[in-house]
Design a protein around this motif. Structure first.
Motif, mmCIF file in Angstrom:
data_model
loop_
_atom_site.group_PDB
_atom_site.id
_atom_site.type_symbol
_atom_site.label_atom_id
_atom_site.label_comp_id
_atom_site.label_asym_id
_atom_site.label_seq_id
_atom_site.Cartn_x
_atom_site.Cartn_y
_atom_site.Cartn_z
ATOM 1 N N GLU A 173 0.815 -1.210 0.000
ATOM 2 C CA GLU A 173 0.000 0.000 0.000
ATOM 3 C C GLU A 173 0.856 1.271 0.000
ATOM 4 N N VAL A 174 1.892 1.308 0.810
ATOM 5 C CA VAL A 174 2.699 2.517 0.948
ATOM 6 C C VAL A 174 3.559 2.768 -0.283
ATOM 7 N N PHE A 175 4.228 1.738 -0.803
ATOM 8 C CA PHE A 175 5.187 1.923 -1.889
ATOM 9 C C PHE A 175 4.647 1.537 -3.263
ATOM 10 N N GLY A 176 3.489 0.900 -3.340
ATOM 11 C CA GLY A 176 2.906 0.528 -4.629
ATOM 12 C C GLY A 176 3.697 -0.539 -5.353
ATOM 13 N N VAL A 177 4.196 -1.542 -4.639
ATOM 14 C CA VAL A 177 4.977 -2.624 -5.226
ATOM 15 C C VAL A 177 4.253 -3.943 -4.992
ATOM 16 N N LYS A 178 4.755 -5.020 -5.613
ATOM 17 C CA LYS A 178 4.210 -6.362 -5.414
ATOM 18 C C LYS A 178 5.206 -7.153 -4.578
ATOM 19 N N VAL A 179 4.759 -7.699 -3.454
ATOM 20 C CA VAL A 179 5.624 -8.416 -2.526
ATOM 21 C C VAL A 179 5.501 -9.907 -2.755
ATOM 22 N N ALA A 180 6.648 -10.590 -2.891
ATOM 23 C CA ALA A 180 6.657 -12.041 -3.066
ATOM 24 C C ALA A 180 6.635 -12.748 -1.711
ATOM 25 N N LYS A 181 7.524 -12.332 -0.779
ATOM 26 C CA LYS A 181 7.549 -12.956 0.546
ATOM 27 C C LYS A 181 8.151 -12.002 1.557
ATOM 28 N N VAL A 182 7.911 -12.319 2.832
ATOM 29 C CA VAL A 182 8.397 -11.508 3.946
ATOM 30 C C VAL A 182 9.068 -12.431 4.947
ATOM 31 N N ASN A 183 10.296 -12.105 5.340
ATOM 32 C CA ASN A 183 10.990 -12.808 6.416
ATOM 33 C C ASN A 183 11.124 -11.851 7.590
ATOM 34 N N THR A 184 10.917 -12.361 8.820
ATOM 35 C CA THR A 184 11.003 -11.502 9.991
ATOM 36 C C THR A 184 11.996 -12.075 10.990
ATOM 37 N N MET A 185 12.586 -11.168 11.775
ATOM 38 C CA MET A 185 13.516 -11.544 12.833
ATOM 39 C C MET A 185 13.238 -10.703 14.066
ATOM 40 N N ASN A 186 13.211 -11.325 15.235
ATOM 41 C CA ASN A 186 13.027 -10.612 16.489
ATOM 42 C C ASN A 186 14.371 -10.405 17.159
ATOM 43 N N TYR A 187 14.602 -9.189 17.649
ATOM 44 C CA TYR A 187 15.844 -8.861 18.333
ATOM 45 C C TYR A 187 15.538 -8.463 19.768
ATOM 46 N N GLU A 188 16.230 -9.087 20.710
ATOM 47 C CA GLU A 188 16.099 -8.730 22.116
ATOM 48 C C GLU A 188 16.948 -7.507 22.398
ATOM 49 N N GLY A 189 16.472 -6.636 23.269
ATOM 50 C CA GLY A 189 17.228 -5.451 23.642
ATOM 51 C C GLY A 189 18.466 -5.822 24.444
ATOM 52 N N LYS A 190 19.573 -5.135 24.160
ATOM 53 C CA LYS A 190 20.829 -5.432 24.848
ATOM 54 C C LYS A 190 20.844 -4.809 26.239
ATOM 55 N N LEU A 191 21.520 -5.467 27.157
ATOM 56 C CA LEU A 191 21.722 -4.938 28.492
ATOM 57 C C LEU A 191 22.882 -3.952 28.449
ATOM 58 N N LYS A 192 22.655 -2.728 28.899
ATOM 59 C CA LYS A 192 23.683 -1.687 28.880
ATOM 60 C C LYS A 192 23.924 -1.191 30.292
ATOM 61 N N ARG A 193 25.195 -0.860 30.581
ATOM 62 C CA ARG A 193 25.569 -0.364 31.900
ATOM 63 C C ARG A 193 26.235 0.987 31.785
ATOM 64 N N MET A 194 26.013 1.808 32.789
ATOM 65 C CA MET A 194 26.690 3.094 32.914
ATOM 66 C C MET A 194 27.130 3.184 34.362
#
Length: 100
Positions: free
Chosen positions: A50-71
């Motif tokens: 809808e946004v770009f007006g293209v034809k999509v063949a397939k979609v792959n997804t990946m979930n990323y966990e937030g990294k632990l950061k220290r200060m």
């Protein structure tokens, strides 16, 4: 959820730009986006079409966990996020901001 809410931002890195090309026309056939963690592949497909007006063949997804950061002695966590790699059909036009 609106289609513009589903596609948060494109991910433009060296690795995401080294993607599959169409040999005849030198067009990029894969695009990478950051999307909300709650959406599924069908919602991503319809939003990109809808946004770009293209034809999509397939979609792959990946979930990323937030990294632990220290200060010093304080610690926190970055936000978790989801990445979607969208493959376009051969007869589809390209997404403009991914052209080199």
């Amino acid at each position: 959820m609106n289609s513009y809410d589903i596609i948060k931002r494109p991910i433009i890195t060296e690795k995401s730009m080294k993607v599959e090309f169409d040999k005849e026309s030198n067009e990029i056939k894969k695009s990478t986006f950051e999307v909300p963690k709650t959406v599924n592949k069908l919602e991503i497909k319809y939003a990109v079409e809808e946004v770009f007006g293209v034809k999509v063949a397939k979609v792959n997804t990946m979930n990323y966990e937030g990294k632990l950061k220290r200060m010093g002695r304080f610690q926190g966590r970055r936000a978790s996020w989801k990445k979607a790699i969208v493959t376009l059909k051969a007869d589809s036009k390209t997404i403009e901001f991914f052209e080199m």
